[in-house]
Scaffold this motif. Sequence first.
Motif, PDB file in Angstrom:
ATOM      1  N   VAL A  13      -6.571   6.101   3.582  1.00  0.00           N
ATOM      2  CA  VAL A  13      -6.768   5.170   2.468  1.00  0.00           C
ATOM      3  C   VAL A  13      -7.941   4.247   2.799  1.00  0.00           C
ATOM      4  N   CYS A  55       0.843  -1.206   0.000  1.00  0.00           N
ATOM      5  CA  CYS A  55       0.000   0.000   0.000  1.00  0.00           C
ATOM      6  C   CYS A  55       0.876   1.253   0.000  1.00  0.00           C
ATOM      7  N   THR A  66      -4.717   2.101  -4.320  1.00  0.00           N
ATOM      8  CA  THR A  66      -4.465   2.672  -2.995  1.00  0.00           C
ATOM      9  C   THR A  66      -5.755   3.029  -2.286  1.00  0.00           C
ATOM     10  N   CYS A  73      -6.590  -1.022   0.652  1.00  0.00           N
ATOM     11  CA  CYS A  73      -5.413  -0.449  -0.015  1.00  0.00           C
ATOM     12  C   CYS A  73      -4.448  -1.569  -0.397  1.00  0.00           C
ATOM     13  N   LEU A 121       1.384   4.255  -2.841  1.00  0.00           N
ATOM     14  CA  LEU A 121       1.191   5.676  -2.521  1.00  0.00           C
ATOM     15  C   LEU A 121       2.409   6.517  -2.866  1.00  0.00           C
TER      16      LEU A 121
END
Length: 164
Positions: A144, A101, A153, A148, A105
């Motif tokens: 999130v 995750c 995400t 995610c 990001l």
Amino acid sequence: MEPTHTVTSASTGPAAHARRPGIHRRRLIAAGIGLAAVLTAVGLGTAALLKSPGPTASTLTSASLITVTPAMPISSRELNGLIARSPDFGPLADPKRRAACLSALGYSGSVQVLGAETLQVDGRPAIVLVLPGDQPDVIVGVTVSANCSAVDTGLIADTTVRRP
């Protein structure tokens, strides 16, 4: 008895009811003014086209390109408070899933998460992650969706705040 009608011989020109009225002077003047206006408009339009800079690059403006990031669901004070307690990662408790995750990001999968909290955003489960900022006195809050992953995400909101 004498006839009641008299017949006369035909005149040399057409009958009076079949004649067209002559072109009046006013109509000729109006037609000349109209023709001059049309020629002026054509001339001005042609001159404007010849002096134009040519095609310009088009810029895309589309609703699909406009993004609005919703506000962080918790305050900056609450974000700073998450650092002082044990993180609640919820579905991201698995370090591999959390690393995936974070990578999606744009952070290193090994970045130290300073705090975390699970909550509901618009009736859906979400997770707020508190990450270190670019400077020591700054933290980054990222919200999130609970699912995610490296593929999606589910970014809901993000913010940068100063540490107290």
